[in-house]
Design a protein around this motif. Structure first.
Motif, PDB file in Angstrom:
ATOM      1  N   MET A 318      -3.764 -27.249 -46.310  1.00 19.76           N
ATOM      2  CA  MET A 318      -3.500 -27.167 -44.906  1.00 19.76           C
ATOM      3  C   MET A 318      -4.189 -28.532 -44.230  1.00 19.76           C
ATOM      4  O   MET A 318      -3.797 -29.239 -43.247  1.00 19.76           O
ATOM      5  CB  MET A 318      -4.113 -26.003 -44.049  1.00 19.76           C
ATOM      6  CG  MET A 318      -3.243 -24.776 -44.385  1.00 19.76           C
ATOM      7  SD  MET A 318      -3.721 -23.382 -43.574  1.00 19.76           S
ATOM      8  CE  MET A 318      -4.915 -22.641 -44.407  1.00 19.76           C
ATOM      9  N   THR A 319      -5.228 -28.981 -44.735  1.00 18.26           N
ATOM     10  CA  THR A 319      -6.071 -30.128 -44.232  1.00 18.26           C
ATOM     11  C   THR A 319      -5.230 -31.413 -44.587  1.00 18.26           C
ATOM     12  O   THR A 319      -4.890 -32.046 -43.653  1.00 18.26           O
ATOM     13  CB  THR A 319      -7.361 -30.113 -44.988  1.00 18.26           C
ATOM     14  OG1 THR A 319      -8.101 -28.916 -44.639  1.00 18.26           O
ATOM     15  CG2 THR A 319      -8.155 -31.335 -44.464  1.00 18.26           C
ATOM     16  N   VAL A 320      -4.795 -31.370 -45.639  1.00 22.07           N
ATOM     17  CA  VAL A 320      -3.999 -32.588 -46.093  1.00 22.07           C
ATOM     18  C   VAL A 320      -2.619 -32.635 -45.552  1.00 22.07           C
ATOM     19  O   VAL A 320      -2.238 -33.565 -44.955  1.00 22.07           O
ATOM     20  CB  VAL A 320      -3.882 -32.824 -47.319  1.00 22.07           C
ATOM     21  CG1 VAL A 320      -3.011 -33.784 -48.000  1.00 22.07           C
ATOM     22  CG2 VAL A 320      -5.195 -32.809 -48.209  1.00 22.07           C
ATOM     23  N   VAL A 321      -1.841 -31.510 -45.645  1.00 21.08           N
ATOM     24  CA  VAL A 321      -0.523 -31.488 -44.819  1.00 21.08           C
ATOM     25  C   VAL A 321      -0.813 -31.613 -43.393  1.00 21.08           C
ATOM     26  O   VAL A 321       0.131 -32.358 -42.839  1.00 21.08           O
ATOM     27  CB  VAL A 321       0.116 -30.021 -45.037  1.00 21.08           C
ATOM     28  CG1 VAL A 321       1.331 -29.948 -44.284  1.00 21.08           C
ATOM     29  CG2 VAL A 321       0.359 -29.940 -46.687  1.00 21.08           C
ATOM     30  N   LYS A 322      -1.752 -31.162 -42.689  1.00 24.81           N
ATOM     31  CA  LYS A 322      -1.588 -31.304 -41.237  1.00 24.81           C
ATOM     32  C   LYS A 322      -1.959 -32.998 -40.720  1.00 24.81           C
ATOM     33  O   LYS A 322      -1.481 -33.288 -39.827  1.00 24.81           O
ATOM     34  CB  LYS A 322      -2.846 -30.520 -40.397  1.00 24.81           C
ATOM     35  CG  LYS A 322      -2.879 -30.540 -39.012  1.00 24.81           C
ATOM     36  CD  LYS A 322      -1.626 -29.893 -38.287  1.00 24.81           C
ATOM     37  CE  LYS A 322      -1.928 -29.804 -36.862  1.00 24.81           C
ATOM     38  NZ  LYS A 322      -0.550 -29.105 -36.418  1.00 24.81           N
ATOM     39  N   LEU A 323      -2.827 -33.436 -41.594  1.00 19.65           N
ATOM     40  CA  LEU A 323      -3.282 -34.856 -41.304  1.00 19.65           C
ATOM     41  C   LEU A 323      -1.863 -35.567 -41.616  1.00 19.65           C
ATOM     42  O   LEU A 323      -1.713 -36.773 -40.984  1.00 19.65           O
ATOM     43  CB  LEU A 323      -4.363 -35.371 -42.244  1.00 19.65           C
ATOM     44  CG  LEU A 323      -4.836 -36.643 -42.051  1.00 19.65           C
ATOM     45  CD1 LEU A 323      -5.268 -36.737 -40.875  1.00 19.65           C
ATOM     46  CD2 LEU A 323      -5.931 -37.008 -42.980  1.00 19.65           C
ATOM     47  N   ALA A 324      -1.213 -35.217 -42.559  1.00 19.04           N
ATOM     48  CA  ALA A 324      -0.046 -35.940 -42.841  1.00 19.04           C
ATOM     49  C   ALA A 324       0.980 -35.901 -41.876  1.00 19.04           C
ATOM     50  O   ALA A 324       1.902 -36.823 -41.405  1.00 19.04           O
ATOM     51  CB  ALA A 324       0.606 -35.648 -44.259  1.00 19.04           C
ATOM     52  N   ALA A 325       1.056 -34.450 -41.294  1.00 17.72           N
ATOM     53  CA  ALA A 325       2.351 -34.349 -40.217  1.00 17.72           C
ATOM     54  C   ALA A 325       1.560 -35.086 -39.209  1.00 17.72           C
ATOM     55  O   ALA A 325       2.526 -35.413 -38.175  1.00 17.72           O
ATOM     56  CB  ALA A 325       2.115 -32.718 -39.975  1.00 17.72           C
ATOM     57  N   LEU A 326       0.439 -35.368 -38.835  1.00 14.86           N
ATOM     58  CA  LEU A 326       0.097 -36.031 -37.714  1.00 14.86           C
ATOM     59  C   LEU A 326       0.168 -37.322 -37.911  1.00 14.86           C
ATOM     60  O   LEU A 326       1.060 -38.033 -36.744  1.00 14.86           O
ATOM     61  CB  LEU A 326      -1.624 -35.977 -37.464  1.00 14.86           C
ATOM     62  CG  LEU A 326      -2.134 -36.760 -36.546  1.00 14.86           C
ATOM     63  CD1 LEU A 326      -2.008 -36.727 -35.059  1.00 14.86           C
ATOM     64  CD2 LEU A 326      -3.987 -36.645 -36.634  1.00 14.86           C
ATOM     65  N   LEU A 327       0.154 -37.963 -38.846  1.00 13.44           N
ATOM     66  CA  LEU A 327       0.436 -39.341 -39.213  1.00 13.44           C
ATOM     67  C   LEU A 327       1.984 -39.659 -39.071  1.00 13.44           C
ATOM     68  O   LEU A 327       2.321 -40.674 -38.308  1.00 13.44           O
ATOM     69  CB  LEU A 327      -0.082 -39.703 -40.627  1.00 13.44           C
ATOM     70  CG  LEU A 327       0.232 -41.106 -41.075  1.00 13.44           C
ATOM     71  CD1 LEU A 327      -0.586 -42.032 -40.316  1.00 13.44           C
ATOM     72  CD2 LEU A 327      -0.191 -41.368 -42.490  1.00 13.44           C
ATOM     73  N   VAL A 328       2.889 -38.733 -39.551  1.00 14.03           N
ATOM     74  CA  VAL A 328       4.175 -38.891 -39.469  1.00 14.03           C
ATOM     75  C   VAL A 328       4.617 -38.800 -38.124  1.00 14.03           C
ATOM     76  O   VAL A 328       5.475 -39.721 -37.678  1.00 14.03           O
ATOM     77  CB  VAL A 328       4.919 -37.946 -40.415  1.00 14.03           C
ATOM     78  CG1 VAL A 328       6.262 -37.906 -40.142  1.00 14.03           C
ATOM     79  CG2 VAL A 328       4.650 -38.104 -41.826  1.00 14.03           C
ATOM     80  N   ALA A 329       4.229 -37.756 -37.164  1.00 13.18           N
ATOM     81  CA  ALA A 329       4.768 -37.502 -36.034  1.00 13.18           C
ATOM     82  C   ALA A 329       4.404 -38.661 -34.992  1.00 13.18           C
ATOM     83  O   ALA A 329       5.123 -39.122 -34.251  1.00 13.18           O
ATOM     84  CB  ALA A 329       4.077 -36.039 -35.314  1.00 13.18           C
ATOM     85  N   ALA A 330       3.163 -39.220 -35.169  1.00 10.97           N
ATOM     86  CA  ALA A 330       2.842 -40.288 -34.424  1.00 10.97           C
ATOM     87  C   ALA A 330       3.370 -41.589 -34.849  1.00 10.97           C
ATOM     88  O   ALA A 330       3.274 -42.470 -33.932  1.00 10.97           O
ATOM     89  CB  ALA A 330       1.065 -40.339 -34.642  1.00 10.97           C
ATOM     90  N   SER A 331       4.054 -41.800 -36.041  1.00 12.96           N
ATOM     91  CA  SER A 331       4.597 -42.884 -36.548  1.00 12.96           C
ATOM     92  C   SER A 331       6.108 -43.094 -36.250  1.00 12.96           C
ATOM     93  O   SER A 331       6.524 -44.173 -36.209  1.00 12.96           O
ATOM     94  CB  SER A 331       4.466 -43.010 -37.954  1.00 12.96           C
ATOM     95  OG  SER A 331       2.981 -42.943 -38.463  1.00 12.96           O
ATOM     96  N   CYS A 332       6.959 -42.059 -36.157  1.00 12.53           N
ATOM     97  CA  CYS A 332       8.165 -42.054 -36.034  1.00 12.53           C
ATOM     98  C   CYS A 332       8.722 -41.902 -34.540  1.00 12.53           C
ATOM     99  O   CYS A 332       9.963 -41.983 -34.244  1.00 12.53           O
ATOM    100  CB  CYS A 332       8.680 -40.753 -36.674  1.00 12.53           C
ATOM    101  SG  CYS A 332       8.569 -38.960 -36.064  1.00 12.53           S
ATOM    102  N   GLY A 333       7.896 -41.864 -33.462  1.00 17.84           N
ATOM    103  CA  GLY A 333       8.179 -41.919 -32.303  1.00 17.84           C
ATOM    104  C   GLY A 333       8.296 -40.669 -31.415  1.00 17.84           C
ATOM    105  O   GLY A 333       8.578 -40.566 -30.198  1.00 17.84           O
TER     106      GLY A 333
END
Length: 428
Positions: A318-333
């Motif tokens: 959950m830690t890694v997935v949530k951080l990756a999800a934050l990264l993707v959501a903030a990057s794609c617009g």
């Protein structure tokens, strides 16, 4: 030596008179109330839409509310909906969110409806972003527009400060967070003079925003973790290690940010970038489960209600997935802020530490993990300490967090920020 030369020698400015401060109270209170109402209105609309998307509609269709197929479908649909708004609605929902932070630009009024719409869509649809950045931008723009017409002689910066303070107070349900942010900003700008004179009107706005939110929605950040008493040497060691681990984990996202943003930017069109982001977020949700969706505040309460309910491996995923999800959501617009999802990442990290080493108290692990993540992602020291402390209602925790912030800050200071310049390079 004259009074002016004395002030010049000491590097201070004369105190502002009470007569000058009194007229600022009513506008500050008004701004604070309005900023809170804007936040509450968007949050209420997003909550209704979230219930429709994740409860009513899947129940009507006879599919699982958080089945893999449904999570994937809703996240992709959210990407399409936000992409349409960014593409077609006047103002394109504001600037690239990767280039903005808590200090929001003043936007034309025509931009605000689209920005409010995509913010509600993101909060309801599941991308891992919070409301703070776009709501601050909306409130700042409204305050400047109103102030320029009602009080044309007043500087724009004053209205910006009031709106930022009011919104931060409303977000956290207390004016303390706003006072800390403003104090840090004043220090960074080398503003000289009486600190409380500078804080007077923004603190009134923050207090009004916080009180309005408290009276309407009664927010609480206390996770009600197992009680924590007096700290010991083992707690100090745990806080130092977990906070440093959180800072290092956050820096991984910070350094990856320009590359993930650049990868989505190569798609060049919001109707490609945002649906593609939805596809990636759907895959991450399938891996991490429904708790890794949304801004994360309700989800961390669920984690904290049963700190021993998941294994260390599940917390780590959950830690890694949530951080990756934050990264993707903030990057794609997708429009949204990074503070609240980072709180989830830090909470999951701290509970993972507790699951690995039961001697690590859950309150210590969670607070230290949140502190380290926020220091890396926001580079706001006071806010990071404040948020980490309010998650655990224990006076003994604050001393641990102050000490734990030292090695974590040494790791993050001088590093890039999780914010980009218009050319795609990291702010440093």
């Amino acid at each position: 030596m004259t009074q002016d030369s004395t002030q010049s020698a000491t590097g201070t400015a004369p105190a502002v008179s009470a007569r000058a401060l009194l007229p600022t109270i009513v506008p500050a209170l008004l701004v604070g109330v309005v900023t809170s109402l804007v936040l509450l209105g968007v949050s209420a609309a997003a909550e209704e839409l979230q219930h429709a998307l994740w409860r009513d509609l899947p129940d009507a269709l006879g599919v699982g509310r958080y089945s893999v197929a449904w999570m994937f479908a809703v996240l992709v649909a959210t990407g399409v909906a936000v992409g349409l708004v960014v593409w077609k609605v006047p103002g394109h929902a504001g600037p690239d969110p990767a280039t903005t932070g808590l200090e929001a630009p003043v936007l034309p009024l025509a931009v605000l409806p689209g920005l409010l719409l995509v913010t509600a869509l993101v909060l309801a649809g599941g991308p891992s972003l919070g409301p703070e950045n776009p709501i601050i931008a909306v409130n700042v723009s409204l305050a400047v527009w109103f102030g320029a017409r009602a009080f044309p002689a007043t500087a724009e910066r004053g209205w910006v400060a009031l709106a930022e303070a009011g919104t931060i107070g409303a977000l956290f349900g207390t004016p303390v967070a706003a006072a800390l942010v403003i104090s840090e900003a004043l220090a960074g700008q080398r503003v000289k003079g009486q600190l409380w004179d500078s804080l007077f009107a923004p603190l009134a706005a923050a207090g009004a925003g916080a009180l309005t939110t408290t009276l309407v929605s009664r927010p609480s950040f206390d996770l009600h973790l197992p009680p924590f008493g007096q700290p010991g040497w083992g707690d100090l060691l745990a806080s130092l290690v977990v906070a440093s681990a959180g800072a290092l984990l956050g820096l991984c996202a910070v350094y990856a940010f320009p590359y993930t943003h650049g990868a989505f930017a190569r798609l060049r069109h919001p109707m490609l970038m945002l649906p593609a982001g939805g596809v990636v977020l759907g895959a991450l949700a399938a891996l991490g489960g429904h708790l890794t969706l949304f801004k994360g505040l309700d989800e961390i309460a669920e984690l904290a209600a049963d700190p021993d309910g998941w294994t260390a491996g599940e917390f780590a995923v959950m830690t890694v997935v949530k951080l990756a999800a934050l990264l993707v959501a903030a990057s794609c617009g997708f429009r949204g802020g990074r503070i609240f999802p980072s709180v989830f990442v830090g909470t999951a990290l701290g509970l993972c530490a507790h699951a690995l080493v039961p001697e690590v108290h859950p309150a210590v692990g969670v607070s230290a993990g949140v502190l380290g993540l926020l220091l890396a992602v926001t580079r706001q020291g006071w806010v990071s300490l404040f948020v980490a402390a309010v998650l655990v209602a224990s006076p003994g925790m604050l001393a641990l967090l102050c000490l734990a912030s030292l090695p974590a800050w040494l790791l993050v200071t001088g590093r890039p920020h999780m914010q980009l310049r218009p050319d795609g390079t990291a702010v440093s």
